[in-house]
Design a protein around this motif. Structure first.
Motif, PDB file in Angstrom:
ATOM      1  N   ARG A  62       0.706  -1.079   0.007  1.00 54.78           N
ATOM      2  CA  ARG A  62      -0.171  -0.062   0.039  1.00 54.78           C
ATOM      3  C   ARG A  62       0.847   1.176   0.135  1.00 54.78           C
ATOM      4  NH1 ARG A  62      -2.652  -0.870   4.718  1.00 54.78           N
ATOM      5  NH2 ARG A  62      -1.580   0.788   5.877  1.00 54.78           N
ATOM      6  N   SER A  63       0.737   2.015  -0.954  1.00 51.18           N
ATOM      7  CA  SER A  63       1.407   3.286  -0.991  1.00 51.18           C
ATOM      8  C   SER A  63       0.809   4.328   0.313  1.00 51.18           C
ATOM      9  CB  SER A  63       1.400   4.166  -2.271  1.00 51.18           C
ATOM     10  OG  SER A  63      -0.095   4.598  -2.451  1.00 51.18           O
ATOM     11  N   SER A  64       2.002   4.865   0.618  1.00 54.69           N
ATOM     12  CA  SER A  64       1.475   6.217   1.740  1.00 54.69           C
ATOM     13  C   SER A  64       0.375   7.027   1.412  1.00 54.69           C
ATOM     14  CB  SER A  64       2.679   6.986   2.312  1.00 54.69           C
ATOM     15  OG  SER A  64       3.136   7.397   1.404  1.00 54.69           O
ATOM     16  N   GLY A  65       0.224   7.445   0.398  1.00 55.75           N
ATOM     17  CA  GLY A  65      -0.971   8.258  -0.007  1.00 55.75           C
ATOM     18  C   GLY A  65      -0.624   9.673   0.495  1.00 55.75           C
ATOM     19  N   THR A  66       0.638  10.056   0.811  1.00 55.47           N
ATOM     20  CA  THR A  66       0.861  11.434   1.287  1.00 55.47           C
ATOM     21  C   THR A  66       1.472  12.228   0.176  1.00 55.47           C
ATOM     22  OG1 THR A  66       2.844  10.599   2.184  1.00 55.47           O
ATOM     23  CG2 THR A  66       0.967  10.829   3.744  1.00 55.47           C
ATOM     24  N   THR A  67       2.049  11.551  -0.806  1.00 53.96           N
ATOM     25  CA  THR A  67       2.743  12.250  -1.974  1.00 53.96           C
ATOM     26  C   THR A  67       1.684  12.557  -3.032  1.00 53.96           C
ATOM     27  OG1 THR A  67       4.816  11.063  -1.501  1.00 53.96           O
ATOM     28  CG2 THR A  67       4.474  12.117  -3.516  1.00 53.96           C
ATOM     29  N   GLY A  68       1.056  11.414  -3.718  1.00 52.91           N
ATOM     30  CA  GLY A  68       0.118  11.888  -4.512  1.00 52.91           C
ATOM     31  C   GLY A  68      -1.390  12.124  -4.163  1.00 52.91           C
ATOM     32  N   GLY A  69      -1.727  11.819  -2.906  1.00 57.75           N
ATOM     33  CA  GLY A  69      -3.011  12.310  -2.328  1.00 57.75           C
ATOM     34  C   GLY A  69      -4.185  11.289  -2.199  1.00 57.75           C
ATOM     35  N   LYS A  70      -3.734  10.056  -3.050  1.00 56.52           N
ATOM     36  CA  LYS A  70      -4.504   9.016  -2.986  1.00 56.52           C
ATOM     37  C   LYS A  70      -3.859   7.613  -2.889  1.00 56.52           C
ATOM     38  CE  LYS A  70      -5.313   8.438  -7.828  1.00 56.52           C
ATOM     39  NZ  LYS A  70      -6.415   8.266  -8.969  1.00 56.52           N
ATOM     40  N   GLU A  71      -4.424   6.737  -1.964  1.00 56.46           N
ATOM     41  CA  GLU A  71      -3.721   5.612  -1.755  1.00 56.46           C
ATOM     42  C   GLU A  71      -3.873   4.570  -2.804  1.00 56.46           C
ATOM     43  OE1 GLU A  71      -5.004   2.154   1.041  1.00 56.46           O
ATOM     44  OE2 GLU A  71      -4.158   3.675   2.717  1.00 56.46           O
ATOM     45  N   LYS A  72      -2.959   3.686  -2.935  1.00 54.00           N
ATOM     46  CA  LYS A  72      -2.808   2.776  -4.220  1.00 54.00           C
ATOM     47  C   LYS A  72      -2.384   1.500  -3.551  1.00 54.00           C
ATOM     48  CE  LYS A  72      -1.324   5.924  -7.569  1.00 54.00           C
ATOM     49  NZ  LYS A  72      -0.903   7.434  -6.911  1.00 54.00           N
ATOM     50  N   ILE A  73      -2.737   0.355  -4.167  1.00 54.39           N
ATOM     51  CA  ILE A  73      -2.115  -1.028  -3.806  1.00 54.39           C
ATOM     52  C   ILE A  73      -1.361  -1.542  -4.814  1.00 54.39           C
ATOM     53  CG2 ILE A  73      -3.535  -1.449  -1.898  1.00 54.39           C
ATOM     54  CD1 ILE A  73      -5.024  -3.361  -3.660  1.00 54.39           C
ATOM     55  N   PHE A  74      -0.396  -2.393  -4.659  1.00 54.42           N
ATOM     56  CA  PHE A  74       0.349  -3.006  -5.944  1.00 54.42           C
ATOM     57  C   PHE A  74       0.498  -4.407  -5.507  1.00 54.42           C
ATOM     58  CE2 PHE A  74       1.220   1.777  -5.826  1.00 54.42           C
ATOM     59  CZ  PHE A  74       1.116   2.020  -7.507  1.00 54.42           C
ATOM     60  N   PRO A  75       0.572  -5.466  -6.410  1.00 51.66           N
ATOM     61  CA  PRO A  75       1.117  -6.732  -6.280  1.00 51.66           C
ATOM     62  C   PRO A  75       2.285  -7.115  -6.263  1.00 51.66           C
ATOM     63  CG  PRO A  75       0.123  -6.410  -8.447  1.00 51.66           C
ATOM     64  CD  PRO A  75       0.002  -5.179  -7.817  1.00 51.66           C
ATOM     65  N   ILE A  76       2.896  -7.797  -5.059  1.00 51.68           N
ATOM     66  CA  ILE A  76       4.152  -8.130  -5.035  1.00 51.68           C
ATOM     67  C   ILE A  76       4.151  -9.738  -4.317  1.00 51.68           C
ATOM     68  CG2 ILE A  76       5.225  -5.883  -4.673  1.00 51.68           C
ATOM     69  CD1 ILE A  76       5.441  -6.788  -1.669  1.00 51.68           C
ATOM     70  N   ASN A  77       5.498 -10.340  -4.308  1.00 52.41           N
ATOM     71  CA  ASN A  77       5.597 -11.558  -3.635  1.00 52.41           C
ATOM     72  C   ASN A  77       7.105 -11.339  -2.857  1.00 52.41           C
ATOM     73  OD1 ASN A  77       7.646 -12.222  -5.629  1.00 52.41           O
ATOM     74  ND2 ASN A  77       6.310 -13.444  -6.862  1.00 52.41           N
ATOM     75  N   ASP A  78       7.382 -12.433  -2.372  1.00 53.48           N
ATOM     76  CA  ASP A  78       8.806 -12.277  -1.651  1.00 53.48           C
ATOM     77  C   ASP A  78       9.976 -11.687  -2.170  1.00 53.48           C
ATOM     78  OD1 ASP A  78       7.495 -13.243   0.508  1.00 53.48           O
ATOM     79  OD2 ASP A  78       8.289 -15.373   0.606  1.00 53.48           O
ATOM     80  N   LYS A  79      10.140 -11.672  -3.613  1.00 51.96           N
ATOM     81  CA  LYS A  79      11.171 -11.338  -4.514  1.00 51.96           C
ATOM     82  C   LYS A  79      11.428  -9.679  -4.141  1.00 51.96           C
ATOM     83  CE  LYS A  79      12.923 -10.981  -9.106  1.00 51.96           C
ATOM     84  NZ  LYS A  79      14.030 -11.885  -8.962  1.00 51.96           N
ATOM     85  N   TYR A  80      10.279  -8.992  -3.914  1.00 50.90           N
ATOM     86  CA  TYR A  80      10.422  -7.498  -3.607  1.00 50.90           C
ATOM     87  C   TYR A  80      10.874  -7.352  -2.373  1.00 50.90           C
ATOM     88  CZ  TYR A  80       8.993  -2.619  -2.875  1.00 50.90           C
ATOM     89  OH  TYR A  80       8.986  -1.315  -2.529  1.00 50.90           O
ATOM     90  N   ILE A  81      10.662  -8.014  -1.344  1.00 48.91           N
ATOM     91  CA  ILE A  81      11.213  -8.000   0.156  1.00 48.91           C
ATOM     92  C   ILE A  81      12.623  -8.375   0.017  1.00 48.91           C
ATOM     93  CG2 ILE A  81      11.044  -8.575   2.504  1.00 48.91           C
ATOM     94  CD1 ILE A  81       8.827  -6.754   1.354  1.00 48.91           C
ATOM     95  N   GLU A  82      12.977  -9.613  -0.793  1.00 49.16           N
ATOM     96  CA  GLU A  82      14.358  -9.825  -0.675  1.00 49.16           C
ATOM     97  C   GLU A  82      15.283  -8.705  -1.588  1.00 49.16           C
ATOM     98  OE1 GLU A  82      16.911 -13.542  -3.270  1.00 49.16           O
ATOM     99  OE2 GLU A  82      14.639 -13.578  -3.101  1.00 49.16           O
ATOM    100  N   THR A  83      14.762  -8.111  -2.728  1.00 51.95           N
ATOM    101  CA  THR A  83      15.478  -7.007  -3.385  1.00 51.95           C
ATOM    102  C   THR A  83      15.769  -5.893  -2.332  1.00 51.95           C
ATOM    103  OG1 THR A  83      14.350  -7.666  -5.368  1.00 51.95           O
ATOM    104  CG2 THR A  83      15.440  -5.538  -5.157  1.00 51.95           C
ATOM    105  N   LEU A  84      14.854  -5.533  -1.592  1.00 50.74           N
ATOM    106  CA  LEU A  84      14.779  -4.438  -0.482  1.00 50.74           C
ATOM    107  C   LEU A  84      16.046  -4.771   0.378  1.00 50.74           C
ATOM    108  CD1 LEU A  84      14.108  -1.782   0.547  1.00 50.74           C
ATOM    109  CD2 LEU A  84      12.028  -3.084   1.971  1.00 50.74           C
ATOM    110  N   ARG A  85      15.956  -6.010   0.858  1.00 53.97           N
ATOM    111  CA  ARG A  85      16.942  -6.544   1.877  1.00 53.97           C
ATOM    112  C   ARG A  85      18.426  -6.407   1.333  1.00 53.97           C
ATOM    113  NH1 ARG A  85      20.669  -9.529   3.618  1.00 53.97           N
ATOM    114  NH2 ARG A  85      21.054 -10.167   1.524  1.00 53.97           N
ATOM    115  N   TYR A  86      18.513  -6.755   0.087  1.00 54.77           N
ATOM    116  CA  TYR A  86      19.505  -6.751  -1.019  1.00 54.77           C
ATOM    117  C   TYR A  86      20.267  -5.274  -0.716  1.00 54.77           C
ATOM    118  CZ  TYR A  86      22.339  -6.886  -5.147  1.00 54.77           C
ATOM    119  OH  TYR A  86      23.625  -6.608  -6.172  1.00 54.77           O
ATOM    120  N   LEU A  87      19.326  -4.221  -1.281  1.00 62.46           N
ATOM    121  CA  LEU A  87      19.721  -3.039  -1.407  1.00 62.46           C
ATOM    122  C   LEU A  87      20.203  -2.312   0.058  1.00 62.46           C
ATOM    123  CD1 LEU A  87      17.216  -1.499  -3.721  1.00 62.46           C
ATOM    124  CD2 LEU A  87      19.389  -2.099  -4.472  1.00 62.46           C
TER     125      LEU A  87
END
Length: 588
Positions: free
Chosen positions: A89-114
Motif C-alpha cells: 500500500r502506498s502511503s498516500g501522502t505524496t500523490g494524495g490517494k492510496e494505491k495498492i500494488f501486487p508483490i511477492n517475496d522477491k520484492y522484499i528480498e530485493t529491498l533487503r539486498y539494497l
C-alpha cells in the motif's frame, strides 16, 4: 537474485547494464506473457521489439481494475505469471490517494539486498573501530496490516520489510546492529515505539554510530518526542524501570532488559544536556560517537535539512535508497554527498527501466532505455516489474547527473503533478524548496526562530487566488520568548515571491491575477497533528512524507484549526514584468 552481497557486484552490474536489462525484460516477459493483461498485446511472445511496439504506457487507473480483480479473489495470472502473495500500500501522502500494488517475496528480498549493499557502502566511508563495533539507532516502525477480500495481506513497504524473515531472521542477525530490539520495532503502537526507541538509544548511547529512519520526518518527529519526554526518559534510566504507560508487554520486557537496572550517572548527564538553554547540537551531545544521519532527504524531505543540521552540529545526512511501492530503483553510491547533490545509481537487475523525456509532448515513441538517457536531460521513469506492472509511469521527474560505469545516475527533482497554480503558472516542488530556502535566510538573519515544517496550498476561494504557506516555527533557545515580527514575516513572504518564475511574477505584478502570498504561522505540534491525520488514513510514521502541496480538504482543516497568525507580502516586484518582456524580445 542471490542474497550474498559484495561491493564488487556493483562493478559487474553497472558495467553490463544493457545486457542485464535485456535479460531482465526477457525473464519478466517469459514469466508474464500469457497473463490476461499481456496476452492481448504479445500473444504469448517475449520479444523485446514487440513489447515496445504493442504494450502501452499506463498509469494506475489503467491497471487498477486488474489489481482489484486479484485482490478480490481471482487468480494471480490475471496480471502476474508468478504468485501474488501480498499487496503493498502506498502511503498516500505524496500523490494524495492510496494505491495498492501486487508483490511477492522477491520484492522484499530485493529491498533487503539494497539495504545490505548500502550498509557496506556506508561502512566503507565510516570505517574505524567505533563504526565496526557500534550500533545504529534506527527509528523503524510497524503498522497493522489489512486483508483483501481474497485473504491476501495489504501493508506498507516498511511494514512488509520488518515483518519479513529477511528482517526478523536474517542469516547474520544483522538487526542486532540496531539499538532497539525487534519487539520495539514490531510494536503496533507508534507512540510507545518511538519512546522506547529513544530509551534504548539513550541506554546504549556510547555504542551509537549512526541515527536513522526511512524518511527525514521520522527523525524530526523523534527529536520532538525527545524534547517533550526527556525528563521522563531520564527518570526511567535513573530508576531502571520503564514508564507504566508502555503497556505492550513484549516491548516493555525487552526494553527493561536493555536498561538493566538503575543508572543515575547516565540520567544526570541526560538532564544536564537537555536542560541547556539551546538544543543546538543535542544529537552529538547525547550520542557523541554518532557520525551521520541515515534517511531519505531528497525531494520534499529536503525541507528538514536545516532542522537536522541544527540539532546535530551538521552531521552528514546520508540519503540511502531510491524506491517506491511500484519498484525499487537503486542506491546512493556516494554516501557523503551533500543532500542537494544526491544522485541514485539505478541497478539494472531489479526491474526493466525505460525513460520518457519530460518534453515528450505526447510522443511515446521518444521513450529510451536505461543506457540511452542523456546527461543533463530530464525524464520520467517507466517501469516493468516482475509482479504485473508493465510500462508503468512512476510520476517522478529525474535528472541524469552522471554515469557509474555504463549505468546512469539520477537526481530526484520532483513529483510530476505536485505543483501550485492559481492561474496558468506552474510552481513545482523544486521551485518551492528553493524559495523556502531563500525565505529561511531572511528568518535566520532577523530572528531567533527556526522553520521546523511547512506545506502550502493554492487558495482559489477568492479572487484573485493566492499562495498560502503554512509555517511551523520554534525558538532556537528554549528560554526565548516566542514573538512574531510582522515586518520580518512580510519580508519572508516577499522573499518567497521573488524566488518564483517569470510567469508567476508577471501575473502577480502586472495583471493582478495572483494575490499577495500569505504565510500562516501555525501552533507548535501542528505538523505532528498533520502526520497523525495521514496515519489515521492508513499511513505510517516510518514512511510518512509531509506533503509539499496540500489538496485534501480534511488535511487543510487540520492546519487551519492551528493557525496563530497571518502575514502577507507587502511589496510587488516589477522584476516579473521586466523579465517577461526580455523573454518576449528573445523570441522576436
Amino acid at each position: 537474485m542471490s542474497l550474498s552481497v559484495n561491493i564488487k557486484d556493483l562493478d559487474v552490474l553497472t558495467s553490463n547494464a544493457k545486457q542485464i536489462q535485456d535479460d531482465v525484460l526477457k525473464e519478466i516477459l517469459t514469466l508474464n506473457a500469457n497473463t490476461e493483461y499481456l496476452q492481448r498485446f504479445l500473444h504469448g511472445s517475449s520479444d523485446k521489439d514487440l513489447f515496445k511496439k504493442n504494450v502501452p504506457v499506463v498509469s494506475y487507473d489503467d491497471v487498477k481494475p486488474y489489481i482489484e480483480r486479484v485482490a478480490n479473489g481471482e487468480p494471480s495470472d490475471v496480471i502476474s505469471g508468478g504468485p501474488i502473495t501480498r499487496f503493498l500500500r502506498s502511503s498516500g501522502t505524496t500523490g494524495g490517494k492510496e494505491k495498492i500494488f501486487p508483490i511477492n517475496d522477491k520484492y522484499i528480498e530485493t529491498l533487503r539486498y539494497l539495504v545490505a549493499l548500502f550498509s557496506l557502502l556506508t561502512s566503507k566511508h565510516f570505517n574505524d573501530n567505533d563504526a565496526k563495533k557500534g550500533k545504529k539507532m534506527l527509528f523503524l516502525y510497524n503498522r497493522s496490516e489489512s486483508t483483501t477480500p481474497s485473504g491476501l495481506m495489504v501493508a506498507l513497504a516498511s511494514t512488509s520489510f520488518v515483518m519479513s524473515p529477511y528482517f526478523t531472521n536474517p542469516p547474520s542477525k544483522s538487526n542486532s546492529y540496531y539499538t532497539s530490539p525487534d519487539q520495539v520495532i514490531l510494536c503496533p503502537d507508534n507512540n510507545q515505539s518511538v519512546y522506547c526507541h529513544l530509551l534504548c538509544g539513550l541506554s546504549r548511547r556510547d555504542e551509537v554510530v549512526g541515527v536513522g529512519s526511512s524518511f527525514a520526518y521520522a527523525l524530526v518527529q523523534a527529536i520532538n518526542v525527545l524534547q517533550i519526554y526527556w525528563k521522563e526518559l531520564s527518570s526511567n534510566i535513573r530508576s531502571g524501570h520503564v514508564s507504566k504507560w508502555i503497556t505492550d508487554l513484549n516491548c516493555r520486557n525487552s526494553v527493561s532488559a536493555i536498561l538493566g537496572g538503575p543508572n543515575p550517572e547516565l540520567a544526570d548527564m541526560i538532564e544536564k544536556e537537555c536542560s541547556n538553554k539551546s538544543w543546538e547540537g543535542i544529537i552529538t551531545r547525547l550520542w557523541p560517537k554518532a557520525k551521520y544521519f541515515e534517511c531519505i532527504i531528497t525531494g520534499q524531505m529536503a525541507q528538514y535539512i536545516p532542522t537536522l543540521e541544527f540539532y546535530s552540529n551538521k552531521l552528514p545526512i546520508v540519503s540511502t535508497i531510491y524506491g517506491s511501492s511500484e519498484s525499487l530503483f537503486g542506491i546512493n553510491m556516494d554516501p557523503l554527498s551533500k543532500p542537494q547533490d544526491v544522485s541514485y545509481t539505478f541497478l539494472p537487475n531489479i526491474s526493466y527501466f525505460e525513460f520518457l523525456p519530460v518534453d515528450h509532448e505526447g510522443d511515446m515513441a521518444s521513450i529510451v532505455d536505461l543506457v540511452d538517457v542523456k546527461l543533463g536531460c530530464y525524464y520520467e521513469p517507466v517501469i516493468t516489474n516482475y509482479f504485473g506492472l508493465h510500462r508503468y509511469l512512476i510520476g517522478d521527474i529525474l535528472e541524469v547527473t552522471g554515469f557509474y560505469n555504463s549505468t546512469p545516475q539520477f537526481r530526484f527533482v520532483r513529483r510530476k503533478n505536485m505543483v501550485l497554480s492559481v492561474e496558468i503558472e506552474e510552481t513545482t516542488e523544486e521551485d518551492i524548496l528553493k524559495a523556502s530556502a531563500r525565505a529561511t535566510l531572511v528568518l535566520d538573519q532577523s530572528t531567533n526562530l527556526m522553520l521546523t515544517g511547512f506545506t502550502c496550498h493554492a487558495d482559489i476561494s477568492t479572487f484573485p487566488g493566492h499562495y498560502v504557506f503554512y509555517w511551523e516555527l520554534k525558538a532556537k533557545d528554549v528560554n526565548y520568548v516566542f514573538q512574531l515580527d510582522e515586518n520580518v514575516l512580510a519580508e519572508c513572504c516577499y522573499a518567497l515571491e521573488e524566488s518564483f518564475d517569470v510567469f508567476y511574477r508577471k501575473l502577480r505584478s502586472k495583471d493582478g491575477l495572483i494575490g499577495a502570498l500569505e504565510i500562516r504561522v501555525v501552533q507548535q505540534g501542528t505538523f505532528d497533528s498533520l502526520m497523525e491525520y495521514f496515519i489515521s488514513q492508513g499511513g505510517s510514521i516510518g514512511q510518512y512524507k509531509t506533503p509539499m502541496c496540500i489538496k485534501s480538504s480534511e488535511a487543510l482543516a487540520v492546519l487551519e484549526n492551528k493557525v496563530l497568525a497571518r502575514f502577507y507580502s507587502k511589496k510587488i516586484s516589477s522584476s516579473g514584468l521586466i523579465v517577461y518582456f526580455c523573454v518576449l524580445k528573445c523570441f522576436e
